[in-house]
Design an enzyme around this catalytic site. Sequence first.
Site, PDB file in Angstrom:
ATOM      1  N   HIS A 265       9.286  -5.251 -14.714  1.00 38.21           N
ATOM      2  CA  HIS A 265       8.706  -6.117 -13.680  1.00 38.21           C
ATOM      3  C   HIS A 265       7.917  -7.246 -14.308  1.00 38.21           C
ATOM      4  O   HIS A 265       7.259  -7.065 -15.327  1.00 38.21           O
ATOM      5  CB  HIS A 265       7.798  -5.325 -12.728  1.00 38.21           C
ATOM      6  CG  HIS A 265       6.717  -4.547 -13.413  1.00 38.21           C
ATOM      7  ND1 HIS A 265       6.941  -3.318 -14.002  1.00 38.21           N
ATOM      8  CD2 HIS A 265       5.408  -4.826 -13.632  1.00 38.21           C
ATOM      9  CE1 HIS A 265       5.815  -2.870 -14.534  1.00 38.21           C
ATOM     10  NE2 HIS A 265       4.865  -3.780 -14.335  1.00 38.21           N
ATOM     11  N   PHE A 266       8.006  -8.400 -13.667  1.00 36.52           N
ATOM     12  CA  PHE A 266       7.164  -9.539 -14.038  1.00 36.52           C
ATOM     13  C   PHE A 266       5.972  -9.580 -13.098  1.00 36.52           C
ATOM     14  O   PHE A 266       6.116  -9.330 -11.892  1.00 36.52           O
ATOM     15  CB  PHE A 266       7.940 -10.856 -13.897  1.00 36.52           C
ATOM     16  CG  PHE A 266       8.865 -11.139 -15.052  1.00 36.52           C
ATOM     17  CD1 PHE A 266       8.397 -11.764 -16.198  1.00 36.52           C
ATOM     18  CD2 PHE A 266      10.200 -10.785 -14.983  1.00 36.52           C
ATOM     19  CE1 PHE A 266       9.251 -12.026 -17.261  1.00 36.52           C
ATOM     20  CE2 PHE A 266      11.060 -11.045 -16.044  1.00 36.52           C
ATOM     21  CZ  PHE A 266      10.585 -11.664 -17.185  1.00 36.52           C
TER      22      PHE A 266
HETATM   23  P1  AMP Z   1       2.184  -2.494 -15.457  1.00 39.82           P
HETATM   24  O1  AMP Z   1       0.906  -2.148 -16.181  1.00 39.82           O
HETATM   25  O2  AMP Z   1       2.754  -3.806 -15.930  1.00 39.82           O
HETATM   26  O3  AMP Z   1       3.191  -1.370 -15.504  1.00 39.82           O
HETATM   27  O4  AMP Z   1       1.757  -2.760 -13.978  1.00 39.82           O
HETATM   28  C1  AMP Z   1       2.124  -1.969 -12.895  1.00 39.82           C
HETATM   29  C2  AMP Z   1       1.520  -2.610 -11.669  1.00 39.82           C
HETATM   30  O5  AMP Z   1       2.090  -1.984 -10.533  1.00 39.82           O
HETATM   31  C3  AMP Z   1      -0.003  -2.468 -11.545  1.00 39.82           C
HETATM   32  O6  AMP Z   1      -0.598  -3.768 -11.526  1.00 39.82           O
HETATM   33  C4  AMP Z   1      -0.198  -1.722 -10.226  1.00 39.82           C
HETATM   34  O7  AMP Z   1      -1.294  -2.189  -9.484  1.00 39.82           O
HETATM   35  C5  AMP Z   1       1.123  -1.967  -9.513  1.00 39.82           C
HETATM   36  N1  AMP Z   1       1.539  -0.935  -8.564  1.00 39.82           N
HETATM   37  C6  AMP Z   1       1.616   0.391  -8.774  1.00 39.82           C
HETATM   38  N2  AMP Z   1       2.064   1.035  -7.678  1.00 39.82           N
HETATM   39  C7  AMP Z   1       2.296   0.069  -6.750  1.00 39.82           C
HETATM   40  C8  AMP Z   1       2.765   0.081  -5.402  1.00 39.82           C
HETATM   41  N3  AMP Z   1       3.096   1.227  -4.781  1.00 39.82           N
HETATM   42  N4  AMP Z   1       2.861  -1.108  -4.744  1.00 39.82           N
HETATM   43  C9  AMP Z   1       2.519  -2.253  -5.355  1.00 39.82           C
HETATM   44  N5  AMP Z   1       2.080  -2.323  -6.616  1.00 39.82           N
HETATM   45  C10 AMP Z   1       1.951  -1.192  -7.313  1.00 39.82           C
END
Ligand code: AMP
Length: 137
Positions: free
Chosen positions: A101-102
Amino acid sequence: MEDPDCIFCKIAKGQIPSAKVYESNDVLAFLDISPANKGHCLVIPKRHFETLTDMPDIELAALSAAVKKVALSVYTSLKADGFNIFMNNKKAAGQIVPHAHFHIVPRFKDDGISFDWPHRKYGEGELEEYAGKIKVK
Ligand code: AMP
Ligand code: ZN
């Protein structure tokens, strides 16, 4: 390719709700639930890949095009002063959700967010050494 336990696969399939801002056949963008600034978006491939380098070029091209569209919309609709785009790949780089994801974060003058890192220095000959190691074959 879907991982039944992956939270972003579940979001892509609509099994977990999300605040969607863009959707195509291959890509979904939605608001991060824990934003750096309000309007912080995540842009994901609907198919499960762990990192950027796991993605076929064609799917990455579709994802990149979507990142551009969403970034422009974040920037203009929120009247932001700028935006950051970043991606965490693997745990050591801060990746918590192992589905590529970006992040797109709207930025506002003096918003207090810092993406600072230590500005290290290369020793004698190291610049060339690292360039030689990394040089794409
Ligand atoms: P990363 O550290 O790049 O893996 O970031 C994952 C991101 O996903 C974090 O900023 C979380 O706040 C976000 N996240 C986790 N679960 C959800 C969800 N159910 N809906 C939206 N964002 C989420
Ligand atoms: Zn997934």
